[in-house]
Design a protein around this motif. Structure first.
Motif, mmCIF file in Angstrom:
data_model
loop_
_atom_site.group_PDB
_atom_site.id
_atom_site.type_symbol
_atom_site.label_atom_id
_atom_site.label_comp_id
_atom_site.label_asym_id
_atom_site.label_seq_id
_atom_site.Cartn_x
_atom_site.Cartn_y
_atom_site.Cartn_z
ATOM 1 N N ASP A 1 2.717 16.158 4.982
ATOM 2 C CA ASP A 1 2.208 17.141 4.030
ATOM 3 C C ASP A 1 3.313 17.709 3.154
ATOM 4 O OD1 ASP A 1 -0.254 16.733 5.132
ATOM 5 O OD2 ASP A 1 -0.400 18.676 6.135
ATOM 6 N N GLN A 2 4.524 17.829 3.701
ATOM 7 C CA GLN A 2 5.638 18.411 2.952
ATOM 8 C C GLN A 2 6.337 17.389 2.049
ATOM 9 O OE1 GLN A 2 7.833 19.715 6.375
ATOM 10 N NE2 GLN A 2 6.966 21.774 6.353
ATOM 11 N N TRP A 3 6.158 16.115 2.348
ATOM 12 C CA TRP A 3 6.840 15.059 1.599
ATOM 13 C C TRP A 3 6.175 14.837 0.246
ATOM 14 C CZ3 TRP A 3 4.883 9.770 0.974
ATOM 15 C CH2 TRP A 3 5.800 8.901 0.373
ATOM 16 N N SER A 4 6.981 14.653 -0.793
ATOM 17 C CA SER A 4 6.465 14.361 -2.135
ATOM 18 C C SER A 4 6.688 12.890 -2.447
ATOM 19 C CB SER A 4 7.169 15.224 -3.186
ATOM 20 O OG SER A 4 6.913 16.593 -2.969
ATOM 21 N N PRO A 5 5.625 12.106 -2.593
ATOM 22 C CA PRO A 5 5.791 10.687 -2.940
ATOM 23 C C PRO A 5 6.450 10.547 -4.307
ATOM 24 C CG PRO A 5 3.537 11.172 -2.242
ATOM 25 C CD PRO A 5 4.215 12.483 -2.449
ATOM 26 N N PRO A 6 7.088 9.416 -4.564
ATOM 27 C CA PRO A 6 7.689 9.208 -5.883
ATOM 28 C C PRO A 6 6.612 9.107 -6.958
ATOM 29 C CG PRO A 6 7.719 7.176 -4.606
ATOM 30 C CD PRO A 6 7.273 8.259 -3.672
ATOM 31 N N ALA A 7 6.981 9.348 -8.176
ATOM 32 C CA ALA A 7 6.042 9.216 -9.291
ATOM 33 C C ALA A 7 5.476 7.802 -9.312
ATOM 34 C CB ALA A 7 6.754 9.526 -10.605
ATOM 35 N N GLY A 8 4.165 7.725 -9.384
ATOM 36 C CA GLY A 8 3.512 6.419 -9.373
ATOM 37 C C GLY A 8 3.151 5.930 -7.995
ATOM 38 N N GLY A 9 3.671 6.597 -6.946
ATOM 39 C CA GLY A 9 3.315 6.238 -5.577
ATOM 40 C C GLY A 9 4.167 5.117 -5.001
ATOM 41 N N VAL A 10 3.959 4.847 -3.718
ATOM 42 C CA VAL A 10 4.666 3.760 -3.035
ATOM 43 C C VAL A 10 3.731 2.560 -2.930
ATOM 44 C CG1 VAL A 10 6.199 5.286 -1.748
ATOM 45 C CG2 VAL A 10 3.991 4.648 -0.757
ATOM 46 N N ASP A 11 4.309 1.390 -2.767
ATOM 47 C CA ASP A 11 3.503 0.173 -2.677
ATOM 48 C C ASP A 11 2.838 0.026 -1.314
ATOM 49 O OD1 ASP A 11 4.014 -0.543 -5.242
ATOM 50 O OD2 ASP A 11 5.024 -2.429 -4.780
ATOM 51 N N VAL A 12 3.555 0.372 -0.252
ATOM 52 C CA VAL A 12 3.009 0.296 1.108
ATOM 53 C C VAL A 12 3.267 1.617 1.814
ATOM 54 C CG1 VAL A 12 3.225 -0.789 3.391
ATOM 55 C CG2 VAL A 12 3.266 -2.211 1.324
ATOM 56 N N LEU A 13 2.230 2.168 2.428
ATOM 57 C CA LEU A 13 2.347 3.377 3.241
ATOM 58 C C LEU A 13 1.933 3.018 4.657
ATOM 59 C CD1 LEU A 13 2.908 6.473 3.200
ATOM 60 C CD2 LEU A 13 0.439 6.791 2.943
ATOM 61 N N ALA A 14 2.864 3.151 5.603
ATOM 62 C CA ALA A 14 2.614 2.764 6.990
ATOM 63 C C ALA A 14 2.612 3.997 7.889
ATOM 64 C CB ALA A 14 3.671 1.769 7.470
ATOM 65 N N CYS A 15 1.901 3.879 9.007
ATOM 66 C CA CYS A 15 1.842 4.966 9.982
ATOM 67 C C CYS A 15 1.595 4.346 11.351
ATOM 68 C CB CYS A 15 0.730 5.945 9.622
ATOM 69 S SG CYS A 15 0.591 7.347 10.750
ATOM 70 N N ALA A 16 2.532 4.524 12.281
ATOM 71 C CA ALA A 16 2.427 3.917 13.602
ATOM 72 C C ALA A 16 2.339 4.998 14.678
ATOM 73 C CB ALA A 16 3.630 3.012 13.870
#
Length: 256
Positions: A86-101
């Motif tokens: 929630d505190q993290w700001s993604p880069p402009a335009g977003g990331v290509d892959v978002l993972a969560c393990a």
């Protein structure tokens, strides 16, 4: 999600990693090597090891500084944010892959899918991973579950691969697919009890309950001849950040 910091070293030692094939599955689904990968709740880097095989710049988000320190030592090349998703700001335009393990359940159920969708670039890939610990021997499974139920009848397990259904139901992602990997994991008495000591339900109990649980489980393992054989099921759920007009829940066959 910082409940594991008190056992960070033990977590790093005894928690199983992820199949290296996961990197290839993500690249194939994405349609080529992505330009960027971000991992939510990266812990000590168990899944990071597999994600690094993708060969893209990797950002790890981990709120607990004790877990993050171990991750940084293992993967000095990643960009590390010691913060919550929630505190993290993604880069402009977003990331290509978002993972969560093994961290999807720690995110707010009401917002995690939409927040993940917003963090991704158009056409980006969501990759949610999780281990499911079961027992190869039905007798061991029944005895351990009965003992744990006797200690705390309120404990309930999530359905197998529950996060696949969660992602499908929220409709933020299209072409949702699932891959399942299985392997046997033999553990001696000490290794098994150490693994239990890293589980969230164990860590959330009082010291008295923790001691009682370890005592009961230790006796059971002795009765089993000193070894527990786990059936470790690792699930990878993939989804694409497409248009918001619908979603597909196509599921691929399990892999033995």
């Amino acid at each position: 999600m910082d409940v594991f910091g008190s056992v960070a070293d033990l977590y790093d030692t005894v928690r199983p990693g992820y199949p290296p094939e996961i990197a290839g599955e993500i690249v194939a689904y994405h349609g080529g090597t992505p330009a960027s990968v971000a991992e939510i709740g990266a812990g000590t880097g168990k899944a990071t090891t597999a994600l690094a095989r993708i060969g893209a710049p990797l950002t790890c988000i981990e709120p607990d500084p004790r877990m993050a320190a171990l991750l940084a030592a293992r993967h000095p090349g990643v960009r590390l944010h010691v913060s919550t998703f929630d505190q993290w700001s993604p880069p402009a335009g977003g990331v290509d892959v978002l993972a969560c393990a093994m961290a999807w359940h720690w995110l707010d159920p009401a917002t995690r899918n939409a927040r993940a969708r917003r963090a991704l670039a158009p056409g980006g890939t969501l990759a949610v991973l999780g281990h499911r610990y079961d027992y190869t021997d039905p007798g061991q499974r029944a005895a351990i579950r009965s003992a744990l139920h006797a200690l705390d009848p309120t404990v309930r397990e999530r359905p197998t691969d529950w996060f696949h259904q969660d992602i499908v139901d929220h409709g933020q992602f299209v072409d949702v697919r699932q891959e399942v990997f299985r392997r046997e994991l033999p553990l001696d008495r000490q290794r098994y009890l150490d693994l239990v000591r890293t589980f969230g339900p164990y860590l959330s109990r009082s010291p008295e309950q923790q001691r009682a649980g370890l005592t009961v489980l230790g006796r059971l393992v002795d009765d089993f001849g000193g070894t527990v054989l786990l059936d470790l099921r690792t699930t990878l759920v993939l989804g694409r950040a497409g248009r918001r007009t619908g979603h597909a829940g196509r599921q691929r066959s399990d892999r033995a």
